[in-house]
Design a protein around this motif. Structure first.
Motif, short mmCIF file in Angstrom:
data_model
loop_
_atom_site.label_atom_id
_atom_site.label_comp_id
_atom_site.label_asym_id
_atom_site.label_seq_id
_atom_site.Cartn_x
_atom_site.Cartn_y
_atom_site.Cartn_z
N ALA A 138 0.83 -1.20 0.00
CA ALA A 138 0.00 0.00 0.00
C ALA A 138 0.87 1.26 0.00
N ARG A 139 1.94 1.24 0.79
CA ARG A 139 2.84 2.41 0.84
C ARG A 139 3.53 2.63 -0.49
N GLU A 140 3.79 1.55 -1.22
CA GLU A 140 4.46 1.65 -2.52
C GLU A 140 3.50 1.96 -3.66
N GLY A 141 2.21 2.09 -3.33
CA GLY A 141 1.22 2.41 -4.35
C GLY A 141 0.83 1.25 -5.24
N GLU A 142 1.14 0.03 -4.82
CA GLU A 142 0.80 -1.15 -5.63
C GLU A 142 -0.71 -1.39 -5.63
N ASP A 143 -1.20 -1.91 -6.73
CA ASP A 143 -2.61 -2.25 -6.86
C ASP A 143 -2.79 -3.73 -6.52
N PHE A 144 -3.54 -4.05 -5.48
CA PHE A 144 -3.74 -5.43 -5.07
C PHE A 144 -5.11 -5.59 -4.41
N THR A 145 -5.54 -6.82 -4.32
CA THR A 145 -6.84 -7.13 -3.71
C THR A 145 -6.64 -8.17 -2.62
N LEU A 146 -7.20 -7.92 -1.45
CA LEU A 146 -7.13 -8.88 -0.35
C LEU A 146 -8.38 -9.75 -0.35
N ALA A 147 -8.18 -11.03 -0.17
CA ALA A 147 -9.31 -11.96 -0.13
C ALA A 147 -9.99 -11.91 1.23
N ALA A 148 -11.29 -12.17 1.23
CA ALA A 148 -12.04 -12.23 2.48
C ALA A 148 -11.60 -13.44 3.29
N ARG A 149 -11.58 -13.28 4.61
CA ARG A 149 -11.14 -14.35 5.51
C ARG A 149 -12.22 -14.61 6.55
N PRO A 150 -12.35 -15.87 6.99
CA PRO A 150 -13.38 -16.18 7.99
C PRO A 150 -13.02 -15.60 9.36
N LEU A 151 -14.03 -15.15 10.07
CA LEU A 151 -13.86 -14.59 11.42
C LEU A 151 -15.07 -14.96 12.26
N TRP A 152 -14.81 -15.35 13.50
CA TRP A 152 -15.89 -15.60 14.45
C TRP A 152 -16.09 -14.34 15.29
N VAL A 153 -17.29 -13.79 15.27
CA VAL A 153 -17.65 -12.63 16.09
C VAL A 153 -18.62 -13.10 17.16
N GLU A 154 -18.14 -13.13 18.36
CA GLU A 154 -18.94 -13.57 19.50
C GLU A 154 -19.97 -12.51 19.89
N GLU A 155 -19.55 -11.24 19.80
CA GLU A 155 -20.42 -10.15 20.27
C GLU A 155 -20.07 -8.87 19.50
N LEU A 156 -21.08 -8.13 19.11
CA LEU A 156 -20.91 -6.78 18.58
C LEU A 156 -22.08 -5.97 19.10
#
Length: 297
Positions: A138-156
């Motif tokens: 990101a600091r170098e200005g590169e174009d990239f896409t991050l894949a979605a990752r699983p997350l457990w949310v106990e509480e919000l």
């Protein structure tokens, strides 16, 4: 002249990290203050974040994965009306919105972010892309896409609202990004959002109420810091087994050893001898087969 290696000291020191200090800097300061040979932490906090940073010393570093896997709680404030490049207040504003959500709208939007969810990490994060850290790209200005990752949310939970802000609490599993929650919640509400402030209040069995303020580390005598250390097993949510004298000697050498307690066959346990943790392993019919052995000084 040989370089000083430091003391063979083991345990956990809980630190209340202030904003503007990196997690690695906290570990380094603790290691210096305690003259410890080895130190690490369980779960990075962003430099602008505050709160609990659990620092593992010596043999306690072998239990870091157990705390990393534990649930963690964060109190955070979201600013509405702008999305930033970093998903927090330090980043460049990418989009703005005049919309502001009601408390009812925020409350109604939260269930989608609970349970098993898929989360795309912030572009400025430590996630690796083809071997490189996303924040470097990101600091170098590169174009990239991050894949979605699983997350457990106990509480919000919504704690409070103001015209341009909302206070929330998140309890989640390993790998969760509060900044991504703020970003995605802002998008879902049609008003955009980013994290204004973030504080980790507990992690597994450790609570920030029991932590030493970072600014006191340098002003506290080494003996007092020693007395504040929690034992190696403090991070372990596992059954305890007591080893016999003969069993302790075998386990200390990495071999199966006799224990005096009984449990479920195949269960992961931690083993003690003379009131000290000596290993983690699997209980199998009167013996524990060690997977991690804690070396005594």
């Amino acid at each position: 002249m040989a370089r000083k290696k430091g003391r063979e000291i083991s345990g956990w020191l809980l630190v209340d990290k202030p904003a503007g200090v990196g997690s690695t800097d906290v570990v380094g300061r603790v290691r210096w203050a305690l003259d410890a040979k080895k130190a690490g932490h369980a779960g990075t906090l962003d430099p602008d974040a505050t709160g609990l940073l659990a620092v593992a010393l010596g043999e306690a570093t072998k239990t870091v994965p157990y705390l990393t896997e534990a649930l963690k709680a964060y109190d955070f404030t979201v600013n509405w009306g702008a999305e930033t490049a970093t998903d927090d207040a330090s980043g460049e504003v990418l989009q703005r919105s005049d919309a502001r959500p009601s408390a009812r709208a925020i409350h109604d939007a939260l269930p989608v972010f609970r349970g098993d969810i898929m989360q795309v990490p912030p572009a400025v994060s430590a996630v690796k892309v083809d071997g490189a850290r996303a924040y470097d790209l990101a600091r170098e200005g590169e174009d990239f896409t991050l894949a979605a990752r699983p997350l457990w949310v106990e509480e919000l939970t919504l704690l409070a609202t103001r015209d341009d802000q909302a206070d929330l609490r998140l309890v989640c599993g390993k790998g969760g990004y509060v900044r991504a929650i703020a970003r995605d919640l802002g998008r879902a509400l049609g008003c955009l959002g980013h994290v204004h402030s973030l504080r980790r209040v507990w992690s597994g069995p450790f609570d920030v109420a029991d932590a030493i303020p970072f600014e006191r580390i340098d002003r506290t005598a080494q003996a007092e810091l020693d007395s504040a250390l929690l034992p190696i097993q403090a991070a372990l949510d596992l059954p305890q087994m007591r080893a016999s004298d003969q069993g302790a000697a075998r386990i200390a050498n990495g071999n199966p050893g006799q224990v005096l307690d009984h449990g479920d066959y195949g269960a992961e346990v931690w083993v003690s001898h003379d009131d000290r943790a000596i290993a983690i392993g699997r209980y199998m019919g009167g013996e524990v087969h060690p997977s991690r052995v804690f070396v005594r000084p």
